[in-house]
Scaffold this motif. Structure first.
Motif, short mmCIF file in Angstrom:
data_model
loop_
_atom_site.label_atom_id
_atom_site.label_comp_id
_atom_site.label_asym_id
_atom_site.label_seq_id
_atom_site.Cartn_x
_atom_site.Cartn_y
_atom_site.Cartn_z
N ARG A 214 0.83 -1.21 -0.35
CA ARG A 214 0.14 -0.13 0.25
C ARG A 214 1.01 1.69 -0.04
O ARG A 214 2.21 0.84 0.59
N LEU A 215 0.18 2.49 -0.81
CA LEU A 215 0.80 3.60 -0.49
C LEU A 215 0.94 4.06 0.56
O LEU A 215 0.44 3.71 1.91
N SER A 216 2.15 4.87 1.06
CA SER A 216 2.43 5.18 2.72
C SER A 216 1.36 6.73 3.00
O SER A 216 0.17 6.47 2.48
N ILE A 217 1.01 6.46 4.50
CA ILE A 217 -0.11 7.31 5.26
C ILE A 217 -0.09 8.49 4.21
O ILE A 217 -1.08 8.82 3.94
N PRO A 218 0.57 9.18 3.94
CA PRO A 218 1.06 11.04 3.77
C PRO A 218 0.60 10.72 2.21
O PRO A 218 -0.51 11.65 1.71
N THR A 219 0.97 9.57 1.68
CA THR A 219 0.34 9.69 -0.29
C THR A 219 -0.66 9.66 0.38
O THR A 219 -1.88 9.95 -0.87
N ARG A 220 -0.81 8.20 0.14
CA ARG A 220 -2.86 8.02 0.58
C ARG A 220 -3.77 9.09 1.26
O ARG A 220 -4.90 8.72 0.40
N ILE A 221 -3.86 10.20 1.82
CA ILE A 221 -4.44 10.56 2.13
C ILE A 221 -3.74 12.03 1.97
O ILE A 221 -4.45 12.91 2.33
N GLY A 222 -2.93 12.02 1.32
CA GLY A 222 -2.34 13.49 0.56
C GLY A 222 -2.35 14.47 1.49
O GLY A 222 -2.22 16.27 1.16
N ARG A 264 -9.69 18.34 11.84
CA ARG A 264 -10.85 19.22 10.56
C ARG A 264 -10.20 20.41 9.63
O ARG A 264 -10.33 19.68 8.68
N ARG A 265 -8.93 20.54 9.50
CA ARG A 265 -8.12 20.82 8.73
C ARG A 265 -7.63 19.98 7.35
O ARG A 265 -8.50 20.37 6.23
N TYR A 266 -7.28 18.83 8.12
CA TYR A 266 -6.50 17.99 6.60
C TYR A 266 -7.71 17.53 5.95
O TYR A 266 -7.73 16.37 5.17
N LEU A 267 -8.43 16.42 6.74
CA LEU A 267 -9.21 15.67 6.58
C LEU A 267 -11.25 15.80 6.67
O LEU A 267 -11.72 15.17 6.72
N ASN A 268 -10.98 17.26 6.95
CA ASN A 268 -12.72 17.72 7.08
C ASN A 268 -13.30 16.83 7.67
O ASN A 268 -14.64 16.72 7.72
N ARG A 269 -13.03 16.20 8.99
CA ARG A 269 -13.59 15.19 9.74
C ARG A 269 -13.48 15.05 11.63
O ARG A 269 -12.22 15.40 11.71
N PRO A 271 -11.78 13.28 14.95
CA PRO A 271 -11.02 11.94 14.68
C PRO A 271 -11.52 10.82 15.24
O PRO A 271 -11.80 10.07 14.78
N LYS A 272 -12.66 11.02 15.68
CA LYS A 272 -14.35 10.24 15.87
C LYS A 272 -14.74 9.11 14.60
O LYS A 272 -14.26 7.95 14.70
N ARG A 273 -14.86 10.35 13.20
CA ARG A 273 -15.64 10.21 12.72
C ARG A 273 -14.57 9.57 12.16
O ARG A 273 -15.41 8.03 11.17
N TYR A 274 -13.31 10.21 11.84
CA TYR A 274 -12.83 9.06 10.65
C TYR A 274 -11.96 8.06 11.20
O TYR A 274 -12.02 7.23 10.39
N TYR A 275 -11.68 8.07 12.45
CA TYR A 275 -12.15 5.92 13.07
C TYR A 275 -12.99 5.82 13.17
O TYR A 275 -12.64 3.78 12.67
N MET A 276 -14.41 5.46 12.95
CA MET A 276 -15.23 4.85 12.82
C MET A 276 -15.08 4.55 11.23
O MET A 276 -16.09 3.61 11.03
#
Length: 334
Positions: A214-222, A264-269, A271-276
């Motif tokens: 898989r792509l690295s996490i930084p690459t995957r999430i941009g 919120r700044r980078y993923l627009n959600r 941490p709880k929502r992203y984890y879910m």
């Protein structure tokens, strides 16, 4: 492809052709199969020698459909092989449903001779189901890793693009077939020939079994933010027992409020929502790829009760876990 090429002689004294028997499971992944067989073709072409032979077989001996819907005429069925043959299973969609008892019995019989067996894409499932990967290292497409780990606990599953352990080989799918077969060609006939094959394929970044699929996490999430990447990595490795946002923040030396702002700044959600969403994604993979009960899927993804799991699942996917599995069963029965 360029026609003027310099022949690369094999470094092996034994140039007797090795036969590869590609076994196409129904709904196999076309890219994985095509990439593998083309490596063998190019090795013969670039060496000017008859290094490899191959044939394409399947359970029916007639024809089989790829996941694209393209149908392939087979060279034959599941016949008895020679000990020095190499079996390459080609898997794809719905691999559990497309792994029949006939395939498993044939694999067990041939493997008892000492035949080398490899699996492309999801075919590691079929190999594991036949008991060929017990106490072996193996890999499988990342989307199937959760379900594989739940079902085959005697297999040491890695996240590598390919894996070779004794007379067992496996790949993660897609272009990782090229990496495995370049490794095989180099091992059999030298690095120069393998590199020549890669050049013909315009494949400029040959990977080893140390590279992850898989792509690295930084690459995957941009996003290239070390603390955000670290938190996501912790989340991905703690699905069954979710960690609270305050603990996650403390792990990366931040306050909970700072962590909230970061997401919120980078993923627009939050941490709880992203984890879910990560947990629900794993739950969906388990529902679609295993026979685990809905209750056990819920527990494996960190939900304390089936009702809470169902509520969250419906909110995200607009259907219930039970209906999701029912819809899958209907599609497979068509």
């Amino acid at each position: 492809m360029a026609q003027n090429h310099e022949l690369i002689k094999s470094t092996s004294e034994d140039t007797k052709p090795r036969r590869y028997v590609f076994v196409l499971l129904n709904e196999f992944t076309l890219l994985s199969f095509a990439a593998a067989i083309d490596c063998l073709r190019l090795a013969n072409l670039m060496s000017g020698q008859d290094l490899y032979h191959w044939e394409v077989v399947g359970e029916t001996g007639d024809e089989v459909s790829s996941s694209t819907g393209v149908r392939f005429k087979l060279d034959g069925g599941l016949d008895e092989l020679r000990r020095d043959d190499v079996i390459i299973l080609c898997g794809g969609r719905a691999v559990a449903a497309n792994t029949s008892q006939k395939i498993l019995n044939w694999l067990r019989r041939e493997s008892r001779k000492g035949v080398v067996v490899g699996g492309l894409c999801t075919a590691s499932y079929t190999m594991a189901k036949a008991g060929l990967l017990n106490d072996k290292r193996a890999t499988i497409h990342w989307q199937n890793q959760d379900s594989f780990t739940e079902e085959f606990q005697d297999v040491e599953l890695t996240k590598s693009v390919f894996q070779v352990d004794g007379n067992r080989m496996s790949t993660a799918g897609g272009t990782s077939s090229i990496d495995l077969f370049l490794h095989i060609i180099a091992d059999n006939h030298g690095e120069e020939l393998a590199n020549s094959v890669a050049d013909q394929q315009i494949y400029s970044s040959i990977r080893t079994d140390q590279d992850t699929q898989r792509l690295s996490i930084p690459t995957r999430i941009g996003v290239r933010h070390p603390k955000l990447s670290r938190v996501i990595q912790i989340m991905e490795t703690n699905i069954e027992d979710p960690i609270s946002p305050s603990t996650l923040a403390k792990d990366v030396d931040m306050s909970t409020r700072q962590l909230e702002r970061l997401f919120r700044r980078y993923l627009n959600r939050s941490p709880k929502r992203y984890y879910m969403e990560l947990r629900l994604q794993k739950a969906r993979n388990l529902l679609m790829q295993t026979d685990m009960s809905v209750i056990n899927v819920a527990l494996a993804c960190g939900f304390s009760s089936p009702s809470h799991f169902s509520k969250c699942y419906r909110s995200h996917y607009n259907t219930t876990p039970y209906r999701e599995r029912g819809a899958l069963a209907s599609r497979l029965s068509i």
